[in-house]
Enzyme design. Structure first.
Site, PDB file in Angstrom:
ATOM      1  N   CYS A  50       0.831  -1.216   0.000  1.00 45.51           N
ATOM      2  CA  CYS A  50       0.000   0.000   0.000  1.00 45.51           C
ATOM      3  C   CYS A  50       0.862   1.263   0.000  1.00 45.51           C
ATOM      4  O   CYS A  50       0.388   2.342  -0.332  1.00 45.51           O
ATOM      5  CB  CYS A  50      -0.957  -0.017   1.172  1.00 45.51           C
ATOM      6  SG  CYS A  50      -0.171  -0.345   2.730  1.00 45.51           S
ATOM      7  N   ASN A  51       2.130   1.126   0.363  1.00 47.63           N
ATOM      8  CA  ASN A  51       2.990   2.311   0.438  1.00 47.63           C
ATOM      9  C   ASN A  51       4.005   2.430  -0.689  1.00 47.63           C
ATOM     10  O   ASN A  51       4.712   3.434  -0.769  1.00 47.63           O
ATOM     11  CB  ASN A  51       3.755   2.330   1.768  1.00 47.63           C
ATOM     12  CG  ASN A  51       2.856   2.764   2.904  1.00 47.63           C
ATOM     13  OD1 ASN A  51       1.918   3.517   2.681  1.00 47.63           O
ATOM     14  ND2 ASN A  51       3.126   2.281   4.087  1.00 47.63           N
TER      15      ASN A  51
END
Lengths: 418, 264
Positions: A50-51
């Protein structure tokens, strides 16, 4: 051979850019095939969390960078120029360092978070299954996971919780060790209380009892944890049987008083009781903390634990950076030595074949000689070849990454290797 | 080679192992932990050779005077710690056990008494049983005290909400208390049997149940204090400073009992 990383992360790109590039696990095999199909790429892997979204490739030269950026912009549907400003490109040693830092949690939004290690491992395994890795990337990922493990073991960077619910879990484990088989009592349906109960439940609690002013809400919440709803007025017997009590109600007064806990502890004998008061105003009388065997933490205490853990992680991150720097150097040296091996072997074989051919010619011209004489000539020629090879081999092994390729090419040209 | 060479070698290993183990308090690292343990094991092997040498020279276990008894207790304490380490992997107890082993062996090395030949009247199975059971019991009780100390430190840290230097090293409160209770229970049972064997042996040889020398008084006081400690575990009142005071007194009484051994 070039080692290249092209990607973006939470520091360089906002969430809307990251989500457009993000790749689901199920899509990864197809994406890896596409990436590897780009001309000049020998090995490819993709790390998508997600990052961050990162393409790590080994290629014959750096020209592939342009193609990778183009591929990424096509995938995201974004204009190349608008995407480029969020991208970073790393080369060789910087790729090694970056990957070691990422897997160790040093590049994460929450420094030291443990999930990223597993995500890097998953990326490696998927790429391995798809056959998109070459030997360089295989070695890089294996080295990365070894370093990540070492960083976590030697520094303990991921051991300390940095959020209130996890701080509660950390303390519960410090008190009880294994949480499996324990029982918890959740008072109220406050969001943070629910989250804490959920985290604790993840560690294998046997049963969660939920009490709320509205029995219906208690039943709904209990069903989420496979727990049991109980009536708010009848919590006393549960204080004696539950090991963890989480209070998270909107009640403006104390719901648990010292005499209740004294009675519960007397019934519990040696077993301690962990009370977590997440409510404001507080639901558990602070005097409960004075009772032997009862450990009471309110929301401020837990926040303090989380804050000091964050500070602790920062200190440990410094030590982790030192380990990473040392491991990058070690890995680079091993890589250089391993990369040089085929050229060194070829060089040795080439000179050996020259030596034996010339020796045979000379021996034929010389006519009959004794065994001792033949042995002396053999020794002389072998020593000469070894002396000639000594410095080229040494230079190949010790060369810096940026000069190694050209050095290898030079040696191959000079000695006429394939 | 001097028979004491292996004793000094063991002492050197124990000293190095203790320093390395204590250093891990400040610089965390699995390698340092393992190095400390390896040094202690090296010391223990050397220690074992020394004990074996004395047995071979005198023909009886090395338990006739203070240096020998202190050495044998140190040997047994480390063995008990090693067994628990292998089973539970709790490194923190070493912060207390290693210095204790080092202290006991230092007593052995510093207090010089010649190797004694045992009085023939003492060569009885009952006496050997008394000595061996008492020593093993004391060793287990001392290790139990180490875990009890860890439990106390952890309890205080959790109560005060301030982590100490040992926070990261100490396992959960539950583990510390369970290990402490188990080792104390086992040690107390063995120690009780040792005392009973000693009383029986004393009665057979001197027609007296007990005399009032330092080691006997220390031993009996330690037994009473350990009984109270164990009772507090069983009854569920094992909490807080009261237990810590009893533990400290029990430790002192045990050390006095060991130091009180001159010649049997």
């Amino acid at each position: 051979m070039a080692l290249i990383l092209v990607g973006l992360n939470h520091r360089t790109a906002p969430i809307d850019v990251r989500e457009r590039l993000s790749i689901a696990d199920a899509q990864l095999p197809v994406m890896l095939t596409e990436l590897k199909a780009i001309g000049g790429i020998d090995g490819a892997s993709l790390l998508s969390t997600c990052n961050r979204v990162e393409a790590i490739v080994s290629a014959s030269n750096e020209d592939v960078i342009d193609s990778i950026v183009k591929w990424l912009s096509e995938r995201s549907g974004a204009h190349r120029t608008s995407l480029e400003k969020h991208l970073y490109v790393l080369r060789y040693e910087d790729v090694i360092k970056h990957l070691f830092r990422v897997a160790s949690g040093l590049d994460s939004m929450v420094v030291g978070e443990p999930q990223i290690g597993g995500q890097v491992r998953a990326a490696f395994l998927i790429a391995q299954r798809c056959g998109s890795l070459d030997s360089l990337l295989e070695r890089l990922f294996e080295g990365t996971m070894r370093v990540a493990k070492r960083v976590r073991t030697d520094t303990g960077i991921g051991e300390h919780a940095v959020s209130v619910p996890y701080a509660a879990v950390e303390l519960a484990r410090k008190i009880f060790g294994d949480l499996r088989g324990l029982q918890a009592l959740l008072l109220g349906a406050g969001e943070i209380g629910e989250l804490t109960a959920e985290h604790l439940n993840g560690f294998g609690l046997r049963q969660i009892f939920v009490a709320n002013r509205s029995h219906e809400s208690a039943q709904q919440l209990a069903s989420r944890f496979n727990g049991q709803a109980i009536y708010f007025e009848g919590i006393d017997p549960y204080l004696a049987t539950c090991d963890i009590v989480i209070a998270s109600t909107a009640a403006p007064h104390y719901l648990i008083e010292p005499p209740q806990i004294e009675r519960a502890l007397a019934a519990r004998r040696m077993r301690t009781l962990f009370l977590i008061d997440l409510s404001v105003p507080r639901n558990i009388n602070p005097d409960v903390a004075k009772i032997d065997g009862a450990y009471l933490y309110n929301i401020d205490d837990l926040q303090q634990v989380a804050d000091s853990n964050r500070e602790l992680r920062r200190e440990k991150a410094e030590k982790a950076e030192t380990i990473v720097a040392r491991e990058v150097e070690n890995f680079r040296h091993r890589l250089v030595a391993q990369d040089a091996v085929p050229t060194i072997l070829e060089l040795q074989q080439r000179l050996e074949s020259i030596r034996t051919a010339e020796l045979e010619k000379t021996l034929r011209k010389l006519g009959p000689i004794t065994a001792e004489q033949r042995e002396s000539i053999e020794m002389l020629t072998t020593q000469m070849v070894n002396k000639i090879l000594h410095y080229p081999i040494l230079r190949l092994k010790d060369s810096e990454p940026h000069e190694r390729e050209s050095l290898r090419e030079t040696i191959r040209k000079i000695f006429g290797l394939r | 080679m001097s028979p004491n060479a292996t004793l000094y070698l063991a002492l050197a290993f124990y000293a190095a192992g203790t320093i390395v183990a204590l250093a891990t308090l400040f610089a965390r690292g699995r390698h340092a932990q393992h190095a400390g343990l390896a040094l202690m094991i090296g010391g223990w092997v050397s220690h074992t050779i020394w004990i074996g040498t004395i047995c071979a020279r005198t023909g009886h276990p090395p338990l006739t005077n203070l240096p020998e008894a202190a050495s044998f207790v140190a040997w047994t304490v480390f063995l008990a710690e090693l067994v628990l380490f292998i089973r539970y992997r709790v490194h923190a107890a070493s912060f207390f056990v290693y210095p204790l082993v080092l202290m006991l062996l230092t007593i052995s090395a510093v207090v010089r008494e010649p190797f004694a030949q045992m009085d023939p009247s003492l060569r009885s199975g009952l006496f050997t049983t008394h000595v061996l059971l008492s020593t093993v019991g004391v060793a287990a009780l001392l290790v139990g005290l180490a875990f009890s100390t860890l439990a106390f430190v952890q309890d205080r840290a959790l109560k005060s909400k301030h982590r100490g230097a040992l926070w990261e090293w100490i396992p959960s409160l539950n583990v510390c208390r369970t290990l402490s209770y188990r080792t104390l229970a086992v040690g107390f049972s063995i120690y009780t049997l040792g005392i009973l064997a000693g009383i029986l042996w004393s009665y057979r040889t001197t027609s007296e149940l007990i005399d009032l020398r330092v080691k006997q008084i220390g031993g009996v006081v330690a037994w009473i204090l350990f009984a109270i400690l164990l009772q507090s575990y069983i009854s569920g009142v094992y909490r807080g400073p009261r237990t810590a005071v009893i533990s400290a007194c029990a430790f002192v009484a045990t050390v006095i009992a060991i130091l009180g051994i001159h010649r049997v």
